[in-house]
Design a protein around this motif. Structure first.
Motif, short mmCIF file in Angstrom:
data_model
loop_
_atom_site.label_atom_id
_atom_site.label_comp_id
_atom_site.label_asym_id
_atom_site.label_seq_id
_atom_site.Cartn_x
_atom_site.Cartn_y
_atom_site.Cartn_z
N GLN A 263 0.82 -1.21 0.00
CA GLN A 263 0.00 0.00 0.00
C GLN A 263 0.86 1.26 0.00
N ARG A 264 1.92 1.25 0.78
CA ARG A 264 2.83 2.40 0.81
C ARG A 264 3.46 2.63 -0.56
N ALA A 265 3.88 1.54 -1.20
CA ALA A 265 4.50 1.65 -2.52
C ALA A 265 3.51 2.20 -3.54
N ARG A 266 2.25 1.79 -3.43
CA ARG A 266 1.24 2.29 -4.36
C ARG A 266 0.97 3.78 -4.15
N VAL A 267 0.92 4.20 -2.91
CA VAL A 267 0.75 5.64 -2.65
C VAL A 267 1.92 6.43 -3.22
N ASP A 268 3.15 5.94 -3.02
CA ASP A 268 4.32 6.63 -3.56
C ASP A 268 4.27 6.71 -5.08
N ARG A 269 3.87 5.61 -5.75
CA ARG A 269 3.76 5.62 -7.21
C ARG A 269 2.70 6.63 -7.65
N MET A 296 -7.91 4.56 -4.02
CA MET A 296 -6.77 5.46 -3.95
C MET A 296 -7.06 6.63 -3.02
N ARG A 297 -8.26 7.17 -3.09
CA ARG A 297 -8.63 8.30 -2.24
C ARG A 297 -8.60 7.91 -0.76
N LEU A 298 -9.09 6.72 -0.44
CA LEU A 298 -9.07 6.25 0.94
C LEU A 298 -7.65 6.08 1.45
N SER A 299 -6.78 5.52 0.62
CA SER A 299 -5.38 5.31 1.03
C SER A 299 -4.67 6.64 1.23
N PHE A 300 -4.90 7.61 0.35
CA PHE A 300 -4.28 8.93 0.49
C PHE A 300 -4.75 9.61 1.77
N SER A 301 -6.05 9.57 2.01
CA SER A 301 -6.59 10.23 3.20
C SER A 301 -6.04 9.60 4.47
#
Length: 316
Positions: A263-269, A296-301
């Protein structure tokens, strides 16, 4: 009148000092004479101090001649904070911390406070890039990794550089009310309270495990194939390990769980794509492996305190 002291030492970051000083100085424009801040600079090596940018600053007093009781005592950061020892300043800081109403640090100035034992069993923060180093050097500190600034009773610490402005604005707000602090923020063209924490500025994926380990091979595969679906079972298969053993080994080597790493890697990408392109959010979500803009919005928030739209507006 409130007395504020800023400790100056060789190779300090001048903006760490100048940011808070300007906040308090501008606040004085809106305050009556008996309410104003009186600012003093104290040099650890005399009155002449050379900052990390090469500019020489003239302190009001050498530390050896300075009183120890202040309303607020601040130590700015800079290379000199973590690369040097401060044997002569440490005893003075210990006494001053006991005598002052509040004391604290800007950015890596936390390392100087740590030398004086002032971080032990306290909630503190520093610049995101130095969080791990601070943890290693002062393991008894309770370090907040994502806060812009942290208040723990009389101890105030802040994240990197401009976070000192945020901290100073909060002090002004507590001392004289939100409206005065808001007036100062408008003069400085900054916001009173930022959206999100330090995580929005730092990469979420830390250094990878050792290259010759099965964990590193899995991490590298994930980073190169983020659009693929992953589970602990599939990642364990890539490492040729049982899921249970893989999860345990991954956590030990990477200091996080396998799926948290994904999940962290996806947020960074996604952050990289948002910063460097004008791709639609749906495309960014697909290329980062989220599958949907909602995910994506949930992970960013959750991780950054911002939506993808807000992140794009702030960093492009």
């Amino acid at each position: 009148m409130k007395d504020i002291a800023i400790v100056l030492y060789p190779d300090m970051l001048m903006l760490d000092m100048a940011g808070p000083v300007e906040v308090f100085s501008i606040a004085n424009r809106y305050l009556g004479e008996d309410q104003r801040y009186r600012i003093s600079t104290l040099g650890t090596t005399g009155t002449s101090v050379r900052a990390s940018n090469g500019i020489t600053l003239q302190a009001d007093l050498p530390l050896s001649d300075a009183p120890t009781a202040w309303d607020l005592l601040l130590v700015p950061g800079g290379p000199g904070a973590y690369n040097e020892r401060h044997e002569t300043a440490v005893p003075w800081l210990r006494e001053a911390a006991r005598a002052s109403r509040h004391h604290g640090s800007i950015c890596t100035g936390a390392f100087v406070l740590g030398e004086a034992g002032l971080l032990d069993h306290r909630h503190v923060t520093t610049h995101w890039h130095y969080i791990s180093r601070l943890k290693q050097r002062f393991p008894r500190a309770d370090i907040e990794t994502d806060k812009i600034f942290v208040k723990d009773d009389e101890l105030l610490t802040s994240g990197g550089v401009t976070a000192g402005i945020d901290l100073a604005l909060s002090v002004v707000s507590e001392d004289h009310g939100r409206q005065i602090a808001l007036d100062v923020a408008k003069v400085l063209l900054v916001v009173m309270q930022r959206q999100g924490g330090q995580a929005q500025f730092s990469p979420l994926v830390a250094a990878l495990a050792k290259e010759d380990s099965p964990i590193a091979r899995v991490q590298n595969y994930v980073l190169e194939h983020l659009e693929e679906p992953f589970s602990v079972e599939r990642l364990a298969g890539l490492a040729a390990l049982s899921p249970r053993h893989f999860a345990r080994l991954f956590s030990r080597e990477a200091n996080t769980t396998p799926m948290d790493f994904v999940q962290r890697a996806r947020v960074d990408r996604a952050r990289q794509l948002l910063e460097s392109s004008d791709l639609p959010l749906k495309t960014v979500a697909f290329r980062s492996g989220f599958g949907s803009t909602r995910h994506m919005r949930l992970s960013f928030s959750e991780r950054l305190g911002l939506t993808p739209d807000q992140y794009r507006r702030q960093f492009t």
